[in-house]
Design an enzyme around this catalytic site. Structure first.
Site, mmCIF file in Angstrom:
data_model
loop_
_atom_site.group_PDB
_atom_site.id
_atom_site.type_symbol
_atom_site.label_atom_id
_atom_site.label_comp_id
_atom_site.label_asym_id
_atom_site.label_seq_id
_atom_site.Cartn_x
_atom_site.Cartn_y
_atom_site.Cartn_z
ATOM 1 N N TYR A 154 0.837 -1.208 0.000
ATOM 2 C CA TYR A 154 0.000 0.000 0.000
ATOM 3 C C TYR A 154 0.877 1.265 0.000
ATOM 4 C CZ TYR A 154 -3.804 3.126 1.558
ATOM 5 O OH TYR A 154 -4.733 4.143 1.669
ATOM 6 N N LYS A 158 1.029 4.208 -2.808
ATOM 7 C CA LYS A 158 0.670 5.601 -2.511
ATOM 8 C C LYS A 158 1.867 6.550 -2.671
ATOM 9 C CE LYS A 158 -3.711 4.949 -1.652
ATOM 10 N NZ LYS A 158 -4.723 5.511 -2.544
#
Ligand code: NAD
Length: 246
Positions: A154, A158
Site C-alpha cells: 500500500y 501511494k
C-alpha cells in the site's frame, strides 16, 4: 464553486469517493460516479444527488484494466461533452507483513491504486490537453510518505501516486492542467473500520487534533483543489490528517 464543471470520481460508491461526489454535486458540478461492483450503493447516491437538485450519472469500470478506464473517460465525455476534473480515489489495501505477503496481494494493490491512477490520468489527459484545461486530483495517503508496518504494498502504491502526480504535473502544466495529490491520514470509512482496536488506538495517539477524520473533510480539500481557487497550485501533496505527520 464548481458550477458548469464536469467531474469523474473513481470508486464513488462509498467512503471518501462518495463524500467527494456529494460535495462536487452540491457545488454545482455534473458528476460521473465510477464504480466497480456495487450498483446498489451507486443507485442510492444517484438518488440523493438528484433529490438535492444535482446532476449525476454512473459508469461501471474497473480502473485497473486499461480498456475499462479508457471507456470510462470516453463515455463521460460523450455524456457531458467535456471533462474538467478527474479524481482518482479508487483504492484498496491488502495488508500483510513483508515476509508473509504474497505476490498476488502486492500486485492487486499496485494494480488498482497505482496503475488504475495511471490509466485514468493517461486517458483523461488526452481530453484535457485538447481542452487546454483540467484538474486532476489523486488520492494518496500519509502512509505513502511515512510507510507503515504491514503496508509495504500500500505504501509503495501511494508513494508511487505522489511521484506520478509530480511528474504528470510537470508534463501537463504548460497546457493549463494542474495535477495534485491529497494525502489523508486516518479517516473513518469501511477501509479503516476493520482495523484491530490496537492499531486504531495507536493511530489516535499520533493525531494532534485528537480525533479521526471524516470523509467530508477530505472532500473539502479535494473540492478546493478542483476549484478555480487553486488555479496556481500544481504538483503538491495536501495532507488531511489532523496533524498526524508534519
Ligand atoms: P473504501 O474501501 O470505503 O472505498 C474505496 C472505493 O474504491 C470502493 O467504493 C471500491 O469499490 C472502489 N474500488 C476499489 N477498487 C476499484 C477498481 N478497481 N475500480 C473502481 N473502483 C474501485 O475506502 P476509502 O477509505 O473511502 O478510501 C478511498 C481512497 O482514499 C483510497 O484510495 C484509499 O487508499 C484512500 N485513503 C483512505 C484513508 C482512510 O483512512 N480511509 C486514508 C488514506 C488514504
Amino acid at each position: 464553486m464548481l458550477k458548469g464543471k464536469t467531474a469523474i470520481i473513481t470508486g464513488a460508491g462509498r467512503g471518501i469517493g462518495r463524500a467527494i461526489a456529494l460535495q462536487f454535486a452540491g457545488h454545482g458540478a455534473r458528476v460521473v460516479l465510477n464504480y466497480r461492483k456495487s450498483i446498489s450503493q451507486i443507485e442510492e447516491l444517484l438518488q440523493v444527488i438528484k433529490d438535492s437538485g444535482g446532476e449525476a450519472i454512473a459508469i461501471k469500470a474497473d480502473v485497473s484494466i486499461e480498456e475499462e478506464a479508457k471507456l470510462l473517460i470516453k463515455e463521460a465525455v460523450k455524456e457531458f461533452g467535456k471533462l474538467d476534473i478527474l479524481v482518482n480515489n479508487a483504492g484498496i489495501n491488502k495488508d500483510n507483513l513483508l515476509i508473509r505477503m504474497s505476490e498476488e496481494e502486492f500486485d492487486q494493490v499496485i494494480n488498482i491504486n497505482l496503475k488504475g491512477t495511471f490509466f485514468c490520468m493517461k486517458h483523461a489527459a488526452q481530453v484535457m490537453l485538447r481542452q487546454r484545461f483540467g484538474k486532476i486530483i489523486n488520492i494518496s495517503s500519509v502512509i505513502g510518505i511515512t510507510g507503515n508496518i504491514g503496508q509495504s504494498n500500500y505504501a509503495a502504491s501511494k508513494a508511487g501516486v505522489i511521484g506520478m502526480t509530480k511528474s504528470v504535473a510537470r508534463e501537463l502544466a504548460s497546457r493549463g492542467i494542474t495535477v495534485n495529490a491529497v494525502a489523508p491520514g486516518f479517516i473513518r470509512t469501511d477501509m479503516t473500520e476493520t482495523l484491530p482496536d490496537k492499531v486504531k488506538e495507536a493511530s489516535m495517539a499520533a493525531i494532534p487534533l485528537g480525533r479521526f477524520g471524516d470523509s467530508s473533510e477530505v472532500a473539502g480539500a479535494v473540492s478546493f483543489l478542483a476549484s478555480d481557487m487553486a488555479n496556481y497550485i500544481t504538483g503538491q501533496v495536501l495532507q488531511v490528517d489532523g496533524g498526524m505527520i508534519m
